[in-house]
Scaffold this active site. Structure first.
Site, PDB file in Angstrom:
ATOM      1  N   ASP A 104       0.829  -1.212   0.000  1.00 10.74           N
ATOM      2  CA  ASP A 104       0.000   0.000   0.000  1.00 10.74           C
ATOM      3  C   ASP A 104       0.865   1.266   0.000  1.00 10.74           C
ATOM      4  O   ASP A 104       2.075   1.241   0.277  1.00 10.74           O
ATOM      5  CB  ASP A 104      -0.901   0.034   1.250  1.00 10.74           C
ATOM      6  CG  ASP A 104      -2.029  -0.981   1.166  1.00 10.74           C
ATOM      7  OD1 ASP A 104      -2.053  -1.751   0.176  1.00 10.74           O
ATOM      8  OD2 ASP A 104      -2.856  -1.010   2.089  1.00 10.74           O
ATOM      9  N   HIS A 121       3.628  -2.303   3.159  1.00  8.93           N
ATOM     10  CA  HIS A 121       3.607  -0.938   2.639  1.00  8.93           C
ATOM     11  C   HIS A 121       4.894  -0.661   1.859  1.00  8.93           C
ATOM     12  O   HIS A 121       5.984  -1.077   2.277  1.00  8.93           O
ATOM     13  CB  HIS A 121       3.433   0.065   3.792  1.00  8.93           C
ATOM     14  CG  HIS A 121       2.135  -0.084   4.514  1.00  8.93           C
ATOM     15  ND1 HIS A 121       1.935  -1.068   5.461  1.00  8.93           N
ATOM     16  CD2 HIS A 121       0.950   0.595   4.405  1.00  8.93           C
ATOM     17  CE1 HIS A 121       0.708  -0.993   5.938  1.00  8.93           C
ATOM     18  NE2 HIS A 121       0.077   0.023   5.298  1.00  8.93           N
TER      19      HIS A 121
END
Length: 404
Positions: free
Chosen positions: A214, A356
């Site tokens: 992400d 992430h």
């Protein structure tokens, strides 16, 4: 007779003296005549100086001749010497000069005669090369005739060369079947052409897991993730924030070009629970538009920022919403080993792992996880590939935590 001779002699002397007069002058001539010549009635010449007595009173031809000769001989000795020396010298010089002058022209005329001779000699030399050229030209045809003789030889030699290729062709023909056997290996690729866009040909019988990232794009981390994935034949899904895409357009283009899945994480990463339906819709569409404009691929999946949701969110995104069932907490720990430990030993077929793209520790963890998971037999796939091979249809407004 003797008198005539004497007379002639004296006349000659006189003539000689006359010739000398222009050279020595009139005084010399007058003095010479007075001292030397006197002609008497009998034609004898006497000297003004008395002659010595010879002892005889009789006049005889011999005695008189003997006494007369000495004076007669002296003038001739001086006259011939002077006469022959002076006049010839003066006359010969003029005569020799014309002779020399006349002689020169012939000398000058002879070179021209020689030059024409040389000029006339050259044409024959020029004519000889043409005679040699025909000879050479006549010699060439035999040379041209020889190649035809050699060509048949070469032609006869060629058939064996042509016969050898047939021998090699069977060898090539024997080599071709393996080439024909390779297309069957390519048949999966041909089958992949019938697959949906972004779906690779994979083995459904083997376990699959989806690694997801992400908050990107962020090239320093994203490129490391793609490098290790490509090294081990894996792919993953990147959920990107729209306002970051223009800054990392090259990375986003690489994602789409190399078969990684580009997905939506809203335009500005807001908490969608605080937004109305139109605002949620705008956030989703803006992100899809910017990703498509940069990569050429429009996302089909999205992830809710922070996983925040409510009924308004679920009904307003208009896209399948992908969640996760393994959270590495890499954003909290920022420790590669902690991230690795959150996955290894816990993951199973159909799991979706959350990480992430913003942290270098996550890139390091991925560089450890990918080879380890591959060694355990997992196929590292995108979310869409996982759903396709598990036969799960991904629908708008629905949440997906894992796909089995």
């Amino acid at each position: 007779m003797k008198k005539r001779l004497k007379t002639l002699l004296l006349a000659g002397i006189f003539a000689s003296l006359t010739m000398l007069q222009p050279t020595y002058g009139a005084d010399f001539m007058s003095e010479a005549v007075k001292q030397v010549i006197r002609i008497d009635e009998n034609g004898f010449a006497h000297s003004d100086t008395p002659q010595p007595n010879t002892g005889t009173e009789n006049i005889s031809g011999e005695q008189t001749d003997v006494n007369a000769l000495p004076p007669a001989e002296q003038p001739p000795q001086e006259q011939p010497a002077d006469t022959n020396a002076l006049p010839p010298v003066q006359e010969q010089s003029p005569q020799e000069q014309p002779a020399d002058t006349n002689a020169l022209p012939p000398v000058q005329e002879q070179p021209p005669q020689e030059q024409p001779a040389d000029t006339n000699a050259l044409p024959p030399v020029q004519e000889q090369p043409p005679q040699e050229q025909p000879a050479d030209t006549n010699a060439l045809p035999p040379v041209q005739e020889q190649p035809p003789q050699e060509q048949p030889a070469d032609t006869n030699a060629l058939p064996p060369v042509q016969e050898q290729p047939p021998q090699e062709q069977p060898a090539d023909t024997n080599a071709l079947p393996p080439v024909q056997e390779q297309p069957p290996q390519e048949q999966p690729a041909q089958q992949a052409q019938n697959l949906p866009a972004g779906i690779r040909a994979l083995d459904p019988s083997k376990p699959m897991i989806a690694l997801t990232y992400d908050d990107g794009p962020y090239a320093p981390v994203g490129n490391r993730i793609m490098d290790v994935m490509n090294q081990y034949g894996g792919k993953c899904t990147f959920f990107m924030v729209g306002n970051r895409v223009p800054s990392y357009s090259t990375e986003v283009q690489r994602m789409a070009r190399e078969g990684f899945e580009v997905a939506n994480h809203t335009q500005d990463h807001p908490n969608l629970k605080k937004l109305g339906a139109s605002q949620i819709h705008a956030q989703v569409n803006a992100c899809n538009d910017i990703i498509q404009s940069v990569s050429g691929v429009r996302p089909t999946l999205m992830r809710l920022p922070g996983g925040n949701k409510n009924n308004t969110v679920l009904s307003s995104t208009g896209m399948p919403m992908i969640m996760w069932n393994i959270d590495t907490n890499d954003w909290k720990t920022k420790n590669a080993q902690s991230t690795v430990n959150a996955v290894l030993g816990k993951v199973k077929d159909g799991d979706i792992i959350l990480m992430h793209e913003l942290y270098s520790s996550t890139a390091a963890a991925t560089e450890t996880l990918v080879p380890a998971l591959t060694a355990q037999g997992f196929q590292l796939v995108t979310v869409s590939e996982l759903a396709y091979y598990r036969g799960i249809s991904l629908n708008a407004g629905q949440l997906y935590y894992s796909i089995r």
